[in-house]
Write an enzyme that holds these catalytic residues in place. Structure first.
Site, PDB file in Angstrom:
ATOM      1  N   ASP A   1       1.061  -0.959  -0.007  1.00 24.80           N
ATOM      2  CA  ASP A   1      -0.098  -0.120  -0.165  1.00 24.80           C
ATOM      3  C   ASP A   1       0.705   1.099  -0.538  1.00 24.80           C
ATOM      4  OD1 ASP A   1       0.938  -0.586   2.295  1.00 24.80           O
ATOM      5  OD2 ASP A   1      -0.999  -0.564   3.565  1.00 24.80           O
TER       6      ASP A   1
ATOM      7  N   ASN B   1      -8.011  -3.176  14.310  1.00 23.62           N
ATOM      8  CA  ASN B   1      -9.077  -3.118  13.400  1.00 23.62           C
ATOM      9  C   ASN B   1      -9.663  -4.482  12.291  1.00 23.62           C
ATOM     10  OD1 ASN B   1      -7.874  -2.069  10.990  1.00 23.62           O
ATOM     11  ND2 ASN B   1      -9.864  -0.425  11.288  1.00 23.62           N
TER      12      ASN B   1
ATOM     13  N   HIS C   1      -7.271  -4.767  10.207  1.00 25.28           N
ATOM     14  CA  HIS C   1      -7.183  -4.617   8.037  1.00 25.28           C
ATOM     15  C   HIS C   1      -5.969  -5.466   8.318  1.00 25.28           C
ATOM     16  CE1 HIS C   1      -4.451  -0.330   8.697  1.00 25.28           C
ATOM     17  NE2 HIS C   1      -3.713  -1.727   8.780  1.00 25.28           N
TER      18      HIS C   1
ATOM     19  N   GLU D   1      -9.995  -1.804   5.175  1.00 25.17           N
ATOM     20  CA  GLU D   1     -10.263  -1.579   6.476  1.00 25.17           C
ATOM     21  C   GLU D   1     -11.840  -2.633   6.349  1.00 25.17           C
ATOM     22  OE1 GLU D   1      -8.569   0.256   8.090  1.00 25.17           O
ATOM     23  OE2 GLU D   1      -8.192   2.363   7.865  1.00 25.17           O
TER      24      GLU D   1
HETATM   25  C1  F6R Z   1       0.555  -1.654   6.069  1.00 27.63           C
HETATM   26  C2  F6R Z   1       0.632  -2.668   6.206  1.00 27.63           C
HETATM   27  C3  F6R Z   1      -0.517  -2.360   7.079  1.00 27.63           C
HETATM   28  C4  F6R Z   1       0.220  -2.539   8.919  1.00 27.63           C
HETATM   29  C5  F6R Z   1      -0.928  -2.223  10.116  1.00 27.63           C
HETATM   30  C6  F6R Z   1      -0.245  -3.102  10.948  1.00 27.63           C
HETATM   31  O1  F6R Z   1       2.063  -1.360   4.889  1.00 27.63           O
HETATM   32  O2  F6R Z   1       0.107  -2.735   5.773  1.00 27.63           O
HETATM   33  O3  F6R Z   1      -1.447  -3.736   7.215  1.00 27.63           O
HETATM   34  O4  F6R Z   1       1.131  -4.252   8.816  1.00 27.63           O
HETATM   35  O5  F6R Z   1      -1.988  -1.464   9.878  1.00 27.63           O
HETATM   36  O6  F6R Z   1       1.007  -1.289  11.575  1.00 27.63           O
HETATM   37  P1  F6R Z   1       2.022  -1.721  13.040  1.00 27.63           P
HETATM   38  O7  F6R Z   1       2.795  -2.442  12.448  1.00 27.63           O
HETATM   39  O8  F6R Z   1       2.782  -0.315  12.695  1.00 27.63           O
HETATM   40  O9  F6R Z   1       1.326  -2.067  13.870  1.00 27.63           O
END
Ligand code: F6R
Length: 257
Positions: free
Chosen positions: A68, A137, A139, A144
């Protein structure tokens, strides 16, 4: 099938995860990886960069696709995911620049870019391994809650919770973009193997819901229960709400919602 690897400390956790990624890189002649950003993978990228510095791992034939990117951030913006990847991995290993793909957050035609991203992944032969973190959440990527399990690369509006969670990387909450471009859930599921990474007690409730709760679009990561080859590398705190870890959860046992 879902396999859980429980790690007793942070060093062990990072080396288990890095070993799985390095294993795919060594085993394939032209490995293709899907990669995440965020706090979770940083120690894993450190371990991979160290293996490269030690002369035991080369990325020369590896191709990567990031999950992303924030909409509206130039690739040179410090908090863009392109800049994150350059800093934390790409500049530290021998991956050819042309082999790295991160969606462009400022593309003139986002819909066309999303299609091209899918095509590029397909032309590369699809992903051998998708490495994922998980949001509080549920994702994965920036898919989301409520995102269709059939989704491919698309533009999304970020949940307020996601923006708050990620505000730690920005000077203030209003600097956090409101939209992102992300691989879809179906894109992620098409990887031949999935490595899910999580550490810390804050991720425990969502891991329980995603890995052992109902398969539902309101918990995007629950789609992983329907994949045939998932390994979750977790520390004890992240795994603390999982039940009966000796049980292997098999794909297809649960009906898709
Ligand atoms: C980032 C991504 C997100 C993160 C998720 C967890 O490229 O795809 O799904 O993996 O938000 O973020 P952290 O590792 O910062 O807790």
């Amino acid at each position: 099938m879902l396999r859980v690897i429980l790690c007793e400390n942070a060093a062990r956790w990072a080396s288990e995860a890095a070993d799985i990624i390095a294993g795919v890189i060594r085993e394939k002649s032209r490995p293709v990886l899907i990669l995440p950003t965020g706090g979770t993978p940083m120690p894993v990228y450190d371990a991979l960069a160290q293996s490269h510095a030690d002369g035991v791992l080369s990325f020369a034939h590896t191709t990567t696709f990031n999950l992303d990117e924030y909409v509206g951030l130039e690739p040179t913006h410090q908090q863009s995911y392109r800049a994150f990847m350059e800093r934390n991995l790409f500049q530290r290993v021998d991956i050819p620049a042309g082999n790295t793909h991160v969606p462009l957050g400022v593309a003139a035609d986002m819909a066309a870019q999303c299609q091209q991203y899918e095509q590029a992944l397909e032309q590369a032969g699809g992903a051998d391994l998708a490495v994922l973190g998980i949001g509080g959440n549920g994702h994965i990527g920036f898919n989301e809650p409520g995102t269709s399990f059939a989704s491919r690369t698309h533009v999304v509006s970020l949940d307020e919770r996601t923006r708050r969670d990620n505000a730690r990387f920005f000077s203030s909450l209003d600097q956090v973009p409101t939209q992102a471009v992300t691989m879809g859930l179906s894109t992620i599921q098409s990887a031949r193997r999935i490595l899910l990474l999580a550490q810390g007690a804050a991720k425990a409730p969502i891991l329980r819901a995603a890995l052992q709760g109902p398969v539902t679009e309101s918990v995007p990561a629950s789609i992983l229960q329907c994949h045939g080859d998932v390994v979750a590398v977790l520390d004890l705190a992240a795994a603390s709400q999982l039940e009966d870890l000796s049980v292997e959860w098999r794909a297809g046992l649960r009906q898709m919602a």
